[in-house]
Design a protein around this motif. Structure first.
Motif, PDB file in Angstrom:
ATOM      1  N   ASP A  62       3.552 -12.963  -0.134  1.00  0.00           N
ATOM      2  CA  ASP A  62       2.199 -12.883   0.417  1.00  0.00           C
ATOM      3  C   ASP A  62       1.531 -11.539   0.186  1.00  0.00           C
ATOM      4  N   LEU A  63       2.346 -10.508  -0.084  1.00  0.00           N
ATOM      5  CA  LEU A  63       1.729  -9.192  -0.241  1.00  0.00           C
ATOM      6  C   LEU A  63       0.981  -9.063  -1.566  1.00  0.00           C
ATOM      7  N   LEU A  64       1.262  -9.959  -2.500  1.00  0.00           N
ATOM      8  CA  LEU A  64       0.609  -9.864  -3.809  1.00  0.00           C
ATOM      9  C   LEU A  64      -0.872 -10.187  -3.657  1.00  0.00           C
ATOM     10  N   GLU A  65      -1.711  -9.241  -4.024  1.00  0.00           N
ATOM     11  CA  GLU A  65      -3.162  -9.497  -3.962  1.00  0.00           C
ATOM     12  C   GLU A  65      -3.644 -10.083  -5.280  1.00  0.00           C
ATOM     13  N   SER A  66      -3.175  -9.484  -6.392  1.00  0.00           N
ATOM     14  CA  SER A  66      -3.583 -10.008  -7.687  1.00  0.00           C
ATOM     15  C   SER A  66      -2.557  -9.624  -8.719  1.00  0.00           C
ATOM     16  N   LEU A  67      -2.619 -10.360  -9.841  1.00  0.00           N
ATOM     17  CA  LEU A  67      -1.661 -10.129 -10.910  1.00  0.00           C
ATOM     18  C   LEU A  67      -2.415 -10.332 -12.207  1.00  0.00           C
ATOM     19  N   ARG A  68      -2.198  -9.443 -13.159  1.00  0.00           N
ATOM     20  CA  ARG A  68      -2.945  -9.567 -14.384  1.00  0.00           C
ATOM     21  C   ARG A  68      -2.061  -9.203 -15.571  1.00  0.00           C
ATOM     22  N   LEU A  69      -2.036 -10.065 -16.564  1.00  0.00           N
ATOM     23  CA  LEU A  69      -1.321  -9.781 -17.804  1.00  0.00           C
ATOM     24  C   LEU A  69      -2.209  -8.864 -18.634  1.00  0.00           C
ATOM     25  N   PHE A  70      -1.745  -7.621 -18.876  1.00  0.00           N
ATOM     26  CA  PHE A  70      -2.653  -6.718 -19.609  1.00  0.00           C
ATOM     27  C   PHE A  70      -2.190  -6.418 -21.016  1.00  0.00           C
ATOM     28  N   ASP A  71      -0.978  -6.878 -21.373  1.00  0.00           N
ATOM     29  CA  ASP A  71      -0.574  -6.643 -22.759  1.00  0.00           C
ATOM     30  C   ASP A  71       0.511  -7.627 -23.163  1.00  0.00           C
ATOM     31  N   VAL A  72       0.458  -8.034 -24.413  1.00  0.00           N
ATOM     32  CA  VAL A  72       1.532  -8.825 -25.005  1.00  0.00           C
ATOM     33  C   VAL A  72       1.974  -8.044 -26.238  1.00  0.00           C
ATOM     34  N   LEU A  98       0.623  -5.578 -11.157  1.00  0.00           N
ATOM     35  CA  LEU A  98       0.676  -6.266  -9.865  1.00  0.00           C
ATOM     36  C   LEU A  98       0.024  -5.379  -8.828  1.00  0.00           C
ATOM     37  N   ARG A  99      -0.827  -5.981  -8.034  1.00  0.00           N
ATOM     38  CA  ARG A  99      -1.469  -5.211  -6.957  1.00  0.00           C
ATOM     39  C   ARG A  99      -1.043  -5.813  -5.616  1.00  0.00           C
ATOM     40  N   PHE A 100      -0.484  -4.959  -4.778  1.00  0.00           N
ATOM     41  CA  PHE A 100      -0.020  -5.413  -3.469  1.00  0.00           C
ATOM     42  C   PHE A 100      -0.898  -4.809  -2.381  1.00  0.00           C
TER      43      PHE A 100
END
Lengths: 375, 836
Positions: free
Chosen positions: B773-783, B800-802
């Protein structure tokens, strides 16, 4: 640094003499004024306000003075230092402003550069003009009704009082659909709707009166595509069924529509005509919104929009034929209604001066893009 | 219907100053659509006179034969001397009466006539042909030779009725009676409030037993058959000029006197007539339905195989005409020019059933002046008068003798009446006309009206369209003037606005346009060819199409099952026209047969259909779901002074689906798929959740290179197509607002190494599920792929932003959450923390 010394005469301390303090202050002023840029000013600042600057050193001497002398010397030195730091701040601001002015000029860009990085999209004007017309009626309390484009003949013709073999049924060039078993036209009983009017019948069957609906949509007739015809086009249909509706109500509703779409002084004209699903029936014209009728009998000022007729033909209308009400289970003794319908392509053509039907059907982005999101 | 104004004046005493335009306006206001008013002989100025050819001298030595004539023009030339005229036509002889235009005259087209030198002679005028006089081309290209009875010097402008106005009226299907001078004259008289001289008011002899024998076997198909016989016709008699001129102006060709007369009477009274050469008819005339397969050669020379529903006229040999549509070749009237001209005719004036005629005309694709009138309803009581008028004209103009025998076979019929409250027209119009006005207007159109508050209206025989009270109301309202209707507004009940579905469709259009897509509306017609080009398998559902019986093109007989063919066509068209950076979209119906469509029965219309019956009709229709599609080619972002551009790619097409779904507040799940017409390695299947079940709602990606080639599309064209009806089902109530925490964010980046065939979506889901629940947002920024990672691997870098709703997170808390997220990703996908 000198230690406190009672025998020491403060007035005699060289560094705290008024003339000396004034001199130090003026030297600082001069140095600041002489500093030509912020770096030079920073050096002058260190030299004249830093911990080892003469004024700072003088200030330290005050602590060694006898109490009775401290106040006067402190005041003198304090005033000098205040004046110096004020002068410094003023010069600092001045030089920063000069620097900013120079840098911001250097950072200037050509704001007239074009920017078409992501070209704009657009909705098709036929879509948006249909919505616009529908919204006029939605604002009056009508609802938007929809129906299938592959439609049963009963809805497209029979329920609308197109009796079999009536010449009116041939007025419209119908696409017939093969039955599931490959059966021919007469057998499948299914067509591409030739008008949006079957939605009238569907609306009456699915709602209880009073019924006030508009039905925009795509319709089909077997015309080859050319500058003025297309086999696939759009209509908007209106149906109102309620107690006591009259032809005057039909006229008023039409007037309201053209005023909402074309301006407050617009009006319509009805001419007798024939449609199986309305009786009485009429052809509806609106005053030419370009010339307002001024071109009639005025060869010097011809109007391309109305062909100098002064009127633009909009579509057909009339009082819902009681036979249609009966076929849809509405009691014609209690209810009456009016209906009208017109072609959206035509309206787009004269409202936006489109000369060739093909421009509307080919999907050329150069045609559609300028129309944007709304019309 | 073309109506010469001069002819119309014969029945209505219009003021002499009334122009065609004036009459047009009046007729339009009572509901006749007068489309044009044609001015014949406009600009014509005399002298134009009758002349008699006195001498003809053939001039030799020119490229074509030329004649030098002297013509007696009476005193029209002022001298009384013969007029000398050079003429190139040859269809006249010495003694013939011709039309001569003299110097000083002006012919139509601003053609001024003057004496002029030509072929070595001076021509003082011209001998005229029909087209020179603006009479229309009669096909002969020769000069006009007049009947001998006109005196030289007579004014030919008047004689030939050259100056006239012709109203062209588009007659609606309900107004069959206006396909006659009689009908138009009636409307004109009403519009002007003038009396009508009804040309059908003729003295008609009573039927008797010794007329030409006729047997009507189908009284429903033929309610009335009148036959008259005229003998002793002079085969050489020609139609008089006045009749020829009226026929020409009405748009008919002149043929022979007998045929011209039947046509003339048809135009005058609206009753189609047929004249049989009596010597060619064998035995009694009969009317019956054809036998299936019977054959008949009609006047137009076509050999026709008849249907059992066709109504035919017969004699002893069999069918001699398609009743009410066209006569047969065997009994055709023979012209004088032929070996034996007709001298005896039997005139048929009959009334045939509108539906039977309409069906026959349609079946044989044969529309005639007669069938047009019968389909729209002919006055059943005009037959006797029309027969009489024809007989009179044959006697007068062809020197014939009317035989006393009059055959008239009539099915009994009662006058039709309609009961109507006297205030019904008022209620329909919303205008208080009052009973008196109502009665007067109905009487004007030919009704008999009885009763006070409740009217009993007997409608005239020529108005089969008047059947209901509303029909009568229309007559009253149109004669009182549609233009005089007031303008009032009804008050509908308060509306509910657009439905959710309608608003969603509008939003989707706006969102796609906002994302740079341009809407195209393409035709839904497709053929097998494009389905082949799209590479669809033989059993692909999209190959099961709704097919048209009468498509515009045999190449495209079916309706679209996918939006892509039309949209890709628009893409190719734009590309061909020089627009190469393209993003197009379309929304619309596709047509998907269920294979179980039933036949749509023709339900009755005298009652509401039952729910079952309506369901039955709907079961005859294919599924017609609404879809949306986009196609992309060229640059998605342009290169410019800001830097490089970016070509559109598969990801744009998938994003278009997300753009659409976002408008519905629905999340899209993407999975790799293989599905035509997409590139097998670049095809995304798109799913949404409907009632807890993951449901396919479309595909997106780059098109298969073979499809691109087959359809001549730009390289790397991408496409997306989704079904909006599925999306609509996935909409899940009102959005719940997120809670916004104002405590600081704790950011953690992780790079995970996975096998290159592990979908990023699976890794992301595992991280989300594991982070808690602490995860606010998640973003793939590189492959990242490369040597450092190892072959067959890829590194996915996530930010990951908590954040906690109630406190500032410690580094330990954030790290712990990250670690559980990574652990789950490792467990599910074999992900390894990079650098670990």
């Amino acid at each position: 640094m000198s230690a406190p010394n009672k025998s020491y005469d403060p007035v005699e301390v060289e560094a705290l003499k008024p003339e000396e303090i004034e001199r130090l202050r003026d030297e600082a002023f001069a140095a600041f004024a002489a500093a030509g840029d912020l770096d030079a000013l920073a050096q002058a600042k260190t030299a004249h306000t830093g911990g080892t600057s003469p004024l700072s050193l003088a200030n330290r001497e005050i602590g060694a003075l006898p109490p009775q002398a401290k106040a006067e010397a402190g005041k003198r030195v304090g005033q000098a230092r205040g004046a110096v730091s004020k002068a410094l701040a003023a010069r600092q601001a001045e030089l920063e402003a000069e620097r900013d002015a120079r840098v911001l000029v250097e950072e200037a860009v050509d704001v007239t550069l074009p920017y078409d990085r992501t070209p704009a999209g657009a909705r098709h004007p036929l879509t948006t003009i249909m919505e616009r017309v529908a919204d006029v009626f939605v604002a009056m309390g009508y609802e938007v009704a929809e129906g299938p484009e592959v439609e049963a003949e009963w809805f497209n013709f029979d329920a609308l009082n197109f009796v079999p073999d009536h010449p009116a049924r041939q007025m419209q060039d119908t696409f017939f659909v093969q039955g599931a078993d490959g059966a021919r036209s007469d057998e499948s009983g299914v067509v591409l709707r030739t008008h949006t009017s079957p939605v009238q019948a569907r609306s009456l069957l699915s709602r209880k009166p009073p019924v006030y609906v508009v039905c925009p949509g795509r319709v089909y007739r077997t015309d080859e595509l050319d500058a003025t015809h297309t086999p696939v086009f759009h209509q908007i249909e209106l149906l109102a069924v309620d107690e006591g509706l009259t032809m005057a109500d039909l006229k008023g509703t039409l007037d309201h529509m053209v005023q909402a779409l074309f301006g407050p002084d617009m009006k319509t004209r009805l001419r007798p005509n024939f449609f199986p699903f309305t009786e009485p029936s009429a052809e509806m014209d609106m005053v030419c919104y370009v010339c307002r009728g001024d071109s009639v009998g005025n060869p010097d000022r011809p109007c391309r929009t109305c062909g100098s007729e002064g009127w633009i033909e909009l579509g057909g209308c009339g009082m819902v034929n009681p036979k249609v009400l009966i076929a849809c289970g509405v009691d014609p003794e209690k209810y009456s209604g009016f209906a009208f319908g017109f072609g959206i392509e035509r309206m787009l053509m004269f409202r936006h001066n489109v000369e060739d039907m093909r421009d509307m059907v080919e999907g050329d982005v150069r045609f559609t893009r300028p129309f944007g999101m709304e019309i | 219907m073309r109506v010469p104004l001069s002819w119309l004046r014969e029945y209505v005493d219009l003021p002499a100053t009334e122009t065609g335009r004036d009459v047009q306006a009046k007729l339009v206001s009572v509901g006749l659509e007068v489309e044009t008013v044609e001015q014949t002989g406009a600009g014509l100025k005399g002298p134009l006179v009758v002349g008699q050819v006195l001498t003809i001298e053939e001039l030799e030595g020119f490229k074509k034969p030329i004649r030098f004539c002297t013509v007696d023009v009476g005193t029209a030339n002022g001298t009384g001397e013969p007029q000398e005229i050079v003429c190139g036509a040859r269809n006249f002889s010495v003694g013939d009466k011709v039309v001569v235009v003299l110097p000083g005259a002006v012919l139509p087209g601003d053609f001024a006539i003057a004496a002029r030198k030509t072929y070595g002679k001076t021509s003082h005028g011209m001998i005229c042909s029909t087209d020179e006089l603006g009479m229309g081309d009669d096909g002969t290209h020769g000069i006009i030779v007049l009947p001998p009875e006109y005196e030289p010097g007579t004014d030919a402008i008047e004689l030939l009725e050259l100056v006239d106005e012709v109203l062209d009226i588009a007659v609606t299907p309900d107004r069959g009676y206006c396909l006659s001078m009689r009908g138009v004259a009636r409307e004109t008289a009403i519009a002007y409030g003038l009396p009508l001289r009804d040309p059908a008011l003729l003295d008609v002899p009573a039927p008797n037993a010794y007329g030409y024998p006729v047997k009507v076997s189908d009284p429903i198909g033929c309610g009335n058959f009148t036959a008259r016989t005229v003998t002793g016709l002079q085969p050489e008699a020609r139609s008089p000029i006045w009749m020829q001129r009226r026929l020409q102006k009405a748009g008919m060709r002149t043929v022979s006197l007998a045929v011209d007369i039947t046509n003339y009477v048809m135009l005058e009274l609206g009753q189609p007539l047929h004249a049989y050469d009596r010597t060619r008819v064998e035995g009694p005339i009969g009317v019956r339905r054809a036998q299936q397969g019977e054959k008949l050669t009609t006047l137009d020379g076509a050999k026709r195989v008849l249907d059992a529903q066709d109504l035919v006229i017969t004699d002893d040999r069999g069918p001699i005409g398609l009743a009410g549509v066209m006569g047969g070749a065997d009994t055709e009237i023979a012209d004088a020019a032929e070996e034996a001209g007709t001298t005896e005719v039997v005139i048929e004036a009959a009334h045939f059933d509108a539906i039977a005629i309409a069906r026959t005309a349609r079946r044989h694709k044969l529309t005639s002046e007669a069938s047009k009138r019968f389909e729209r309803g002919v006055d059943p009581q005009a037959a006797a008068a029309a027969a009489q008028r024809t007989v009179d004209l044959l006697v007068l103009l062809a020197g014939g003798t009317a035989e006393a025998g009059v055959t008239e076979i009539t099915a009994p019929s009662a006058p039709r009446t309609i009961a109507m409250p006297a205030n019904h027209p008022d209620r329909v119009a919303g205008v208080a006309y009052g009973r008196e006005t109502v009665v007067r207007r109905l009487q004007q159109v030919g009704c008999d009206v009885y009763g006070q508050d409740e009217l009993i209206v007997t409608v005239p025989s020529w108005r089969p369209d008047l059947a209901e009270p509303n029909d009568l109301a229309e007559e009253v309202i149109r004669l009182e003037g549609y233009e005089n209707l007031p303008s009032t507004l009804p008050t509908p009940p308060s509306g509910r606005g657009l439905t959710d579905r309608q608003r969603l469709h509008r939003r989707i259009g706006r969102a796609l346009a906002g994302a740079g897509y341009v809407e195209a509306l393409s035709y839904p017609f497709i053929g097998d060819a494009v389905l082949d080009q799209l590479g669809l398998e033989k059993d692909d559902a999209r190959r099961r199409t709704v097919t048209l019986v009468n498509p515009l093109s045999d190449e495209e007989p079916a309706l679209r099952t996918t939006l892509l063919p039309g949209l890709l066509g628009a893409l190719r068209r734009n590309d061909g026209r020089g627009s190469h950076d393209l993003a197009l979209f379309e929304t619309g119906l596709v047509f998907r047969p269920t294979g179980e469509e039933t036949k749509a029965v023709r339900l009755p219309v005298d009652r509401r259909p039952t729910g079952e019956e309506i369901a039955g009709l709907d079961a005859a229709l294919p599924r017609q779901p609404r879809r949306a599609a986009v196609v992309l080619a060229g640059a998605r972002e342009q290169a410019g002074w800001w830097g490089k551009g970016r070509p559109s790619d598969w990801a744009d097409s998938v994003e278009a689906a997300r753009t659409i779904a976002r408008e519905a507040g629905v999340e899209v799940t993407v999975r790799a798929d293989r599905h035509a017409p997409w590139h097998p390695g670049r095809c995304a299947a798109l799913y949404v959740t409907v009632d807890g079940v993951e449901t396919l709602f479309g595909h997106a990606g780059e098109l298969h290179p073979r499809v691109v080639k087959e359809l001549h599309l730009p390289a790397r064209t991408c496409a997306m197509e989704v079904e909006l009806d599925v999306l609509e089902q996935a909409v899940d109530g009102a959005l719940q607002a997120p809670r916004i925490s104002t405590f600081p964010v704790a950011t953690q980046d992780v790079a995970l190494v996975v096998d290159s065939d592990v979908p990023a979506d699976a890794v992301e889901r595992a991280l989300r599920d594991g982070a808690g629940d602490l995860l606010e947002s998640l973003r793939l920024f590189d492959v990242f792929t490369g040597e450092q990672i190892g072959e067959g691997k890829k590194s996915l870098a996530y930010a990951l932003r908590f954040r906690a709703p109630d406190r500032t997170l410690t580094v330990e808390e954030a790290s712990a959450a990250r670690d559980t997220a990574v652990a789950l990703a490792t467990g599910r996908t074999g992900a390894v923390l990079r650098g670990a």
